[in-house]
Design a protein around this motif. Structure first.
Motif, PDB file in Angstrom:
ATOM      1  N   VAL A 185       0.860  -1.183   0.000  1.00  0.00           N
ATOM      2  CA  VAL A 185       0.000   0.000   0.000  1.00  0.00           C
ATOM      3  C   VAL A 185       0.895   1.232   0.000  1.00  0.00           C
ATOM      4  CG1 VAL A 185      -1.533   1.415   1.438  1.00  0.00           C
ATOM      5  CG2 VAL A 185      -2.043  -1.004   1.083  1.00  0.00           C
ATOM      6  N   GLY A 186       0.575   2.178  -0.875  1.00  0.00           N
ATOM      7  CA  GLY A 186       1.260   3.459  -0.902  1.00  0.00           C
ATOM      8  C   GLY A 186       0.314   4.550  -0.423  1.00  0.00           C
ATOM      9  N   PHE A 187       0.803   5.419   0.471  1.00  0.00           N
ATOM     10  CA  PHE A 187      -0.024   6.506   0.997  1.00  0.00           C
ATOM     11  C   PHE A 187       0.785   7.799   0.976  1.00  0.00           C
ATOM     12  CE2 PHE A 187       2.379   4.799   4.509  1.00  0.00           C
ATOM     13  CZ  PHE A 187       2.790   5.929   5.201  1.00  0.00           C
ATOM     14  N   GLY A 188       0.090   8.913   1.172  1.00  0.00           N
ATOM     15  CA  GLY A 188       0.749  10.209   1.155  1.00  0.00           C
ATOM     16  C   GLY A 188       0.900  10.790   2.546  1.00  0.00           C
ATOM     17  N   TYR A 189       0.152  11.851   2.822  1.00  0.00           N
ATOM     18  CA  TYR A 189       0.261  12.565   4.093  1.00  0.00           C
ATOM     19  C   TYR A 189      -0.278  11.764   5.272  1.00  0.00           C
ATOM     20  CZ  TYR A 189      -0.644  16.265   7.539  1.00  0.00           C
ATOM     21  OH  TYR A 189      -0.696  17.022   8.683  1.00  0.00           O
ATOM     22  N   ASP A 190      -1.371  11.044   5.032  1.00  0.00           N
ATOM     23  CA  ASP A 190      -2.124  10.431   6.128  1.00  0.00           C
ATOM     24  C   ASP A 190      -1.654   9.003   6.404  1.00  0.00           C
ATOM     25  OD1 ASP A 190      -4.023   9.494   7.924  1.00  0.00           O
ATOM     26  OD2 ASP A 190      -5.654  10.629   7.011  1.00  0.00           O
ATOM     27  N   ILE A 191      -0.765   8.857   7.377  1.00  0.00           N
ATOM     28  CA  ILE A 191      -0.202   7.549   7.713  1.00  0.00           C
ATOM     29  C   ILE A 191      -1.279   6.600   8.224  1.00  0.00           C
ATOM     30  CG2 ILE A 191       1.404   6.349   9.257  1.00  0.00           C
ATOM     31  CD1 ILE A 191       3.118   8.919   9.208  1.00  0.00           C
ATOM     32  N   GLU A 192      -2.145   7.094   9.099  1.00  0.00           N
ATOM     33  CA  GLU A 192      -3.185   6.226   9.677  1.00  0.00           C
ATOM     34  C   GLU A 192      -4.136   5.712   8.614  1.00  0.00           C
ATOM     35  OE1 GLU A 192      -3.314   4.918  12.685  1.00  0.00           O
ATOM     36  OE2 GLU A 192      -1.361   5.895  12.904  1.00  0.00           O
ATOM     37  N   GLU A 193      -4.490   6.560   7.651  1.00  0.00           N
ATOM     38  CA  GLU A 193      -5.355   6.110   6.563  1.00  0.00           C
ATOM     39  C   GLU A 193      -4.694   4.976   5.794  1.00  0.00           C
ATOM     40  OE1 GLU A 193      -8.074   8.081   3.034  1.00  0.00           O
ATOM     41  OE2 GLU A 193      -5.948   8.656   3.131  1.00  0.00           O
TER      42      GLU A 193
END
Length: 301
Positions: A242-250
């Motif tokens: 999974v790749g995410f941006g600003y929101d680590i928890e999301e």
């Protein structure tokens, strides 16, 4: 066991600094600027978290990225050429950046001084977290004792299986960066539509739309499930992240949800790591990209 070759990647691979160090991967960083004048080296002058924080705090300011220079690559290649250590250098798709050309130019300069140097430069055809998975597959080949040439051959075989399925917060950054057509961008902005996007073989393809985050993230998950299901391989033949941006928890919540759904569909996938998407792609997606990278494993267990 000593290495048969050394692995280098440009900063588009978005691997955590600690993981790259642990796996003995040399990363040649990209640069990012918020004012078109001062360019900061990613993970040296500015951390990824700080990059996103500035995007969130300075809405309406659109940062730009710049590729590594030829000299950046020369500085990295030279020590391995001097010690007769073969190198595999994995670069972001040439359709997004000239990073690979910088690496090619550097190799030519290094070969002038070290004509016997072995430096293979691979156009990954991919980017960001997916490129990171690809680099980690190179690590597995190296650590399994695979020979230099055989490793290059296997990496070329699997790179076409790479896919990214993702969504973004809004159209603004894609529109500003020219990654989508102006008419599509304006319509999307007016209607509040978020796109779902597939990346394969270095090209971006529209794969759906939705007004809510939930709808677009579910669509990205369905694309992942369809891709695994349509393959002729067992799910455990793939590496997924999974790749995410600003929101680590999301990002973590999305990973947990994906594992639940995968298991409910009978896919025995034990873990999905989460990695933060870096500035190289973040300047185009904005602060809130979220999705999956998937690629065939180099070594099937």
């Amino acid at each position: 066991m000593s290495e048969a070759f050394h692995i280098i990647s440009d900063g588009s691979c978005d691997l955590p600094v600690e993981l790259a160090e642990e796996k003995n991967i040399t990363v040649v960083p990209f640069y990012v600027s918020f004012d078109d004048e001062h360019y900061l080296k990613e993970n040296a002058d500015i951390g990824v978290r700080d990059f996103y924080q500035q995007m969130v705090d300075r809405k309406g300011v659109y940062p730009k990225s710049s590729m590594p220079s030829t000299q950046d690559y020369v500085d990295v290649f030279q020590p391995y050429a001097r010690s007769n250590m073969p190198v595999i250098c994995i670069c972001i798709t040439t359709k997004f950046s000239g990073s690979m050309q910088s690496a090619i130019n550097a190799r030519e300069l290094v070969l002038e001084d070290y004509p016997g140097a072995e430096i293979t430069i691979i156009d990954s055809g991919i980017n960001t977290v997916l490129q990171g998975l690809y680099v980690l597959e190179a690590v597995k080949l190296r650590d399994a004792g695979t020979g230099y040439r055989d490793a290059v051959t296997r990496l070329e075989q699997i790179k076409g299986t790479g896919r990214i399925f993702f969504t973004i917060g809004d159209m603004e950054y894609l529109k500003h960066g020219g990654r989508i057509g102006k008419v599509t961008a304006v319509a999307g902005s007016v209607l509040g539509i978020r796109p779902v996007i597939t990346l394969k073989n270095g090209e971006i393809y529209p794969s759906g739309i939705g007004r809510s985050r939930k709808k677009t993230t579910e669509k990205a998950l369905e694309l992942l499930l369809d891709y695994i299901g349509s393959s002729k391989m067992s799910p455990d033949c793939f590496s997924i992240a999974v790749g995410f941006g600003y929101d680590i928890e999301e990002g973590k919540e999305y990973r947990d949800h994906a594992l639940e759904v995968l298991h409910s569909r009978g896919f025995d996938i034990k873990e999905i790591p989460t990695y933060q998407i870096g500035a190289t792609i973040g300047v185009h997606t904005g602060p809130y990209p979220l999705g999956f990278g998937i690629i065939e494993k180099a070594i099937h267990e």
